[in-house]
Design a protein around this motif. Structure first.
Motif, mmCIF file in Angstrom:
data_model
loop_
_atom_site.group_PDB
_atom_site.id
_atom_site.type_symbol
_atom_site.label_atom_id
_atom_site.label_comp_id
_atom_site.label_asym_id
_atom_site.label_seq_id
_atom_site.Cartn_x
_atom_site.Cartn_y
_atom_site.Cartn_z
ATOM 1 N N TRP A 185 13.205 3.091 34.991
ATOM 2 C CA TRP A 185 14.298 2.626 35.836
ATOM 3 C C TRP A 185 14.169 1.139 36.146
ATOM 4 N N PHE A 186 12.936 0.664 36.325
ATOM 5 C CA PHE A 186 12.724 -0.767 36.508
ATOM 6 C C PHE A 186 13.232 -1.535 35.299
ATOM 7 N N GLU A 187 12.848 -1.078 34.091
ATOM 8 C CA GLU A 187 13.236 -1.766 32.861
ATOM 9 C C GLU A 187 14.755 -1.778 32.693
ATOM 10 N N ILE A 188 15.410 -0.652 32.940
ATOM 11 C CA ILE A 188 16.862 -0.584 32.805
ATOM 12 C C ILE A 188 17.536 -1.531 33.797
ATOM 13 N N SER A 189 17.020 -1.587 35.027
ATOM 14 C CA SER A 189 17.572 -2.508 36.020
ATOM 15 C C SER A 189 17.394 -3.951 35.587
ATOM 16 N N PHE A 190 16.189 -4.264 35.054
ATOM 17 C CA PHE A 190 15.953 -5.613 34.543
ATOM 18 C C PHE A 190 16.987 -5.967 33.477
ATOM 19 N N GLY A 191 17.193 -5.044 32.538
ATOM 20 C CA GLY A 191 18.107 -5.300 31.434
ATOM 21 C C GLY A 191 19.528 -5.556 31.899
ATOM 22 N N LEU A 192 20.021 -4.753 32.834
ATOM 23 C CA LEU A 192 21.380 -4.925 33.327
ATOM 24 C C LEU A 192 21.548 -6.254 34.063
ATOM 25 N N MET A 193 20.544 -6.628 34.854
ATOM 26 C CA MET A 193 20.647 -7.881 35.598
ATOM 27 C C MET A 193 20.598 -9.088 34.671
ATOM 28 N N PHE A 194 19.731 -9.037 33.650
ATOM 29 C CA PHE A 194 19.701 -10.108 32.652
ATOM 30 C C PHE A 194 21.051 -10.234 31.962
#
Length: 207
Positions: A185-194
């Motif tokens: 979930w951290f990685e997915i959040s990072f990806g969306l924000m980038f």
């Protein structure tokens, strides 16, 4: 660039610093295996290395803006594309079942650990590209050098908060367990924000 847009870029910078890569993995590995003091020592080396690249990029961007405003506009798009690329990588990692990467903790005394952290960042050529790209996005053509150095200061403060925060958190057993459970979930959040940050830059009207 509005205050909100600059805050968004600082957030993207923070997310980039926090995402798994050689520096953050070294901090996490050292903090987990050798404790908080060693973790903070390797962070000190990493942030000094990062500052060296940041100063180099700031000096280059100051001269570049004065001579070639059109090139800065191109770099803004390159920086936006780079953010979107990082977003793609983070989403791909978040959607995979790959566990958190492991790295060997940095060995030796505190001075040795500091030097290893310093060399880790000084030998990473991607660092100066990241600094240059974010400068090109955050500082519009025609800005005076003061704006470049104020941007450097804001980015450097964020980097310190992220990296030293990593050392403090990853020396805590409870956080390690929680991160391992929530990694995807951290990685997915990072990806969306980038991706959102990059899209904002690509669709912004150039002046």
């Amino acid at each position: 660039m509005t205050g909100f847009e600059f805050a968004l870029l600082l957030l993207a910078w923070a997310i980039g610093g926090a995402s798994p890569r050689p520096a953050t993995l070294a901090i996490a590995g050292t903090s987990m295996e050798r404790g908080r003091t060693a973790g903070l020592a390797v962070v000190a080396g990493i942030v000094c290395g990062s500052a060296s690249w940041g100063v180099a990029a700031a000096l280059g961007m100051s001269a570049l803006m004065l001579a070639n405003a059109w090139l800065v506009e191109i770099l803004r798009y390159v920086g936006a594309a780079y953010l979107m690329y990082l977003g793609f990588k983070a989403l791909r990692s978040g959607l995979s079942d790959k566990p958190l990467a492991k790295v060997q903790a940095k060995r030796g005394g505190l001075h040795s650990v500091y030097l290893k952290g310093l060399l880790l960042h000084l030998t990473n050529p991607k660092a100066i590209f990241g600094w240059g790209a974010i400068f090109a996005i955050a500082v519009p053509p025609g800005s005076d050098p003061r704006a470049v150095w104020e941007t450097f200061g804001a980015l450097f403060i964020v980097s310190n908060l992220v990296f030293f925060g990593y050392a403090l958190l990853f020396s805590t057993a409870a956080f390690i367990r929680g991160y391992q459970k929530m990694r995807r979930w951290f990685e997915i959040s990072f990806g969306l924000m980038f991706g959102l940050a990059g899209l904002k830059i690509l669709t912004a009207r150039l002046t």
